[in-house]
Structures are given as C-alpha cells and as structure tokens.
Write a protein that holds these residues in place. Structure first.
Motif, mmCIF file in Angstrom:
data_model
loop_
_atom_site.group_PDB
_atom_site.id
_atom_site.type_symbol
_atom_site.label_atom_id
_atom_site.label_comp_id
_atom_site.label_asym_id
_atom_site.label_seq_id
_atom_site.Cartn_x
_atom_site.Cartn_y
_atom_site.Cartn_z
ATOM 1 N N UNK A 90 15.039 9.777 -10.033
ATOM 2 C CA UNK A 90 14.552 8.672 -10.851
ATOM 3 C C UNK A 90 13.546 7.850 -10.046
ATOM 4 N N UNK A 91 12.635 7.229 -10.777
ATOM 5 C CA UNK A 91 11.746 6.256 -10.178
ATOM 6 C C UNK A 91 12.364 4.877 -10.272
ATOM 7 N N UNK A 92 11.683 3.893 -9.721
ATOM 8 C CA UNK A 92 12.180 2.520 -9.749
ATOM 9 C C UNK A 92 11.048 1.569 -10.108
ATOM 10 N N UNK A 95 8.924 -3.643 -7.190
ATOM 11 C CA UNK A 95 9.617 -4.912 -6.987
ATOM 12 C C UNK A 95 9.703 -5.227 -5.498
ATOM 13 N N UNK A 96 9.284 -6.433 -5.113
ATOM 14 C CA UNK A 96 9.361 -6.840 -3.715
ATOM 15 C C UNK A 96 10.807 -7.069 -3.300
ATOM 16 N N UNK A 97 11.103 -6.775 -2.054
ATOM 17 C CA UNK A 97 12.464 -6.961 -1.551
ATOM 18 C C UNK A 97 12.847 -8.441 -1.520
ATOM 19 N N UNK A 153 7.173 8.837 3.266
ATOM 20 C CA UNK A 153 6.734 8.251 4.527
ATOM 21 C C UNK A 153 5.550 7.315 4.356
ATOM 22 N N UNK A 154 5.106 7.090 3.111
ATOM 23 C CA UNK A 154 3.888 6.322 2.904
ATOM 24 C C UNK A 154 3.950 5.557 1.586
ATOM 25 N N UNK A 155 5.051 4.857 1.380
ATOM 26 C CA UNK A 155 5.225 4.130 0.121
ATOM 27 C C UNK A 155 4.377 2.861 0.121
ATOM 28 N N UNK A 156 3.896 2.526 -1.048
ATOM 29 C CA UNK A 156 3.118 1.303 -1.185
ATOM 30 C C UNK A 156 4.037 0.107 -1.396
ATOM 31 N N UNK A 157 3.468 -1.059 -1.478
ATOM 32 C CA UNK A 157 4.245 -2.279 -1.667
ATOM 33 C C UNK A 157 5.033 -2.211 -2.977
ATOM 34 N N UNK A 158 6.190 -2.835 -2.966
ATOM 35 C CA UNK A 158 7.035 -2.851 -4.151
ATOM 36 C C UNK A 158 7.869 -1.602 -4.337
ATOM 37 N N UNK A 159 7.822 -0.675 -3.348
ATOM 38 C CA UNK A 159 8.547 0.588 -3.500
ATOM 39 C C UNK A 159 9.608 0.770 -2.409
ATOM 40 N N UNK A 162 12.573 3.059 -3.819
ATOM 41 C CA UNK A 162 12.164 4.454 -4.005
ATOM 42 C C UNK A 162 11.784 5.093 -2.668
ATOM 43 N N UNK A 163 11.045 4.360 -1.846
ATOM 44 C CA UNK A 163 10.655 4.891 -0.545
ATOM 45 C C UNK A 163 11.856 5.200 0.323
ATOM 46 N N UNK A 164 12.869 4.343 0.287
ATOM 47 C CA UNK A 164 14.086 4.586 1.064
ATOM 48 C C UNK A 164 14.774 5.865 0.608
ATOM 49 N N UNK A 165 14.846 6.062 -0.706
ATOM 50 C CA UNK A 165 15.539 7.243 -1.224
ATOM 51 C C UNK A 165 14.789 8.528 -0.908
ATOM 52 N N UNK A 166 13.483 8.520 -1.096
ATOM 53 C CA UNK A 166 12.710 9.737 -0.842
ATOM 54 C C UNK A 166 12.504 9.975 0.656
ATOM 55 N N UNK A 167 12.524 8.903 1.443
ATOM 56 C CA UNK A 167 12.513 9.079 2.889
ATOM 57 C C UNK A 167 13.767 9.797 3.365
ATOM 58 N N UNK A 168 14.884 9.493 2.746
ATOM 59 C CA UNK A 168 16.143 10.153 3.097
ATOM 60 C C UNK A 168 16.114 11.631 2.714
ATOM 61 N N UNK A 169 15.522 11.952 1.565
ATOM 62 C CA UNK A 169 15.408 13.366 1.163
ATOM 63 C C UNK A 169 14.582 14.135 2.182
#
Length: 255
Positions: A90-92, A95-97, A153-159, A162-169
C-alpha cells in the motif's frame, strides 16, 4: 529457469498493478499462476485460462496463517512452487512526521502489509522451496522477487512512513539471499519509480505530472516494462541478492 508450462509462480497483489500485469504475461506463455490479493480479481480475466493453469484466492498478507495456507494450497494444486512475486503493498498519504495529525495507525498498517507481509510470504515460500530442493535428485533454481521502491533509499518529503517500509523491503533482500543461496533460492528486489498503475494514479495529478518531468525519459513507466524486467530476473539465474531501480534516473524534487 524457463518461463513455460512447467513453471509455477505465486503472486501477491495480483488483482491490479504490477501483480496483474505479470500474471497476464505469464499466463499467456502457459505458466501456472497462483494469484492472491485482498481485493477480488476480474472474473472475466480468469475465465480466459484453464482452471488447471490458474487459481485465485483472497489473501490479506497481514494474515500469517492465511499466507501459509495459500502456499500449501498452491503446492497441492500445482505440485510445486518455483517463483514468487511479492507485489502486495500500500501507499501512504504525503504527510510530515511533525504534522499534528500524523497517522500512527497508518504507520502500523503500512509496516504490517509492506514489511511483515512481504517477510512472511518469503518465509513460507522459502520453506516450501527448501523442502522441494531436499526432494530433488538435481539442484533446481528458485527465485523470490520483492517489490521495493525508488523510495527505498530516496524518498521525498512527506514519505517517512512509505520510505521506512520500502527501505525495510530492500534491507531484507540481501541477507535473505545469503541465507537461502545454499538451497538454490535467489532473492532479488525490484525498486520501481512512478508507473502508470492504480497506485500511481492515486497521486494528485499536478504532482504526478511533475514527477514525470524529473525522469531522464520524461515519462512514467508502463506496467508491461515492469513485467518484462521480472521475467528477465526469473530467467537470469545468476542474479541474486541484488536490487535495481526502475525509475528512469528519477531525480527526487523538493516539493
């Protein structure tokens, strides 16, 4: 590994996007496909192929027992398992942390689907492949393909989520390959950028067009291009423990 009528491929996220495109191409080549998705698949699509060539089951990859049951059912129906495409995900929302409304429930859901679900499909598929390898007189080639992202490894702002999840994959792929290589099981991670899929189209139109302009080709990918790359991995039996980006040299902008 040849893509022919003897190959059995297990696909998650098969009702749309990459999973559906790969399934369509493989079925046209006579490959046996066990298709799974949380959402229903087009019944007219399934009806085009013999029942002894394709099976669809509803599967939520957050259900570990459901994954195990589907792997077992795949082997019972087709006799063995050769390749896996982990395309359920899924995408997300962007949203800023530090947003007051930052969604921790979305964080948990995304990690459970994209990370834990991928891991458990790998686990139960690998257990079956090891079992088969122990029964073979001659060592066979098996492959598990995980779907990361340009955001791995190269997610943009607000991700962040999603970046954490795909970085883990991406991060699990190499150690899995090292664990499983002695059993003839390869593990590879495909990291697509923006593609013309349902998930791609969910991005706001202005942003989606802007993202195309910062690729070297000036366009987004087509699902068939992902499918061709997956098939290349299946047939190229020395590709292992690797990841590669399908993003046309995407330059992540500050939005």
């Amino acid at each position: 590994m040849k893509i022919d009528q003897n190959l059995v491929v297990f696909i998650t996220g098969a009702s749309s996007g990459f999973g559906f495109e790969v399934a369509k191409d493989l079925l046209e080549k006579g490959t046996k496909c066990y298709l799974t998705d949380r959402d229903d698949i087009d019944t007219e699509f399934l009806a085009k192929y013999p029942k002894d060539q394709v099976t669809f089951r509803n599967l939520d990859v957050t259900d570990e027992q459901g994954i195990k049951s589907c792997i077992d059912d795949c082997v019972q129906k087709f006799g063995h398992l050769d390749a896996v495409l982990n395309s359920a995900g899924i995408g997300t929302p962007y949203q800023s942390i530090i947003d007051e409304k930052f969604s921790f429930s979305m964080l948990n859901l995304c990690l459970n689907i994209n990370v834990v679900g991928t891991f458990n499909v790998c686990k139960y598929a690998a257990l079956q492949m090891v079992k088969q390898q122990n029964q073979n007189n001659q060592k066979k080639d098996y492959v598990i393909v995980n779907v990361g992202s340009v955001a791995s490894a190269n997610a943009t702002q607000g991700m962040s989520i999603y970046g954490a999840s795909k970085g883990a994959v991406l991060g699990m792929t190499l150690p899995m390959a090292r664990d499983l290589g002695k059993y003839g099981i390869r593990v590879v991670c495909m990291c697509p950028g923006f593609f013309n899929t349902r998930m791609g189209y969910s991005v706001p139109e202005r942003l989606y067009k802007a993202m195309a302009r910062v690729t070297a080709l000036g366009r987004h990918g087509e699902p068939c291009e992902f499918s061709h790359a997956f098939q290349g991995i299946v047939e190229s039996t020395f590709i292992n423990g690797s990841h590669f980006y399908m993003d046309s040299s995407f330059a992540v902008p500050l939005l």
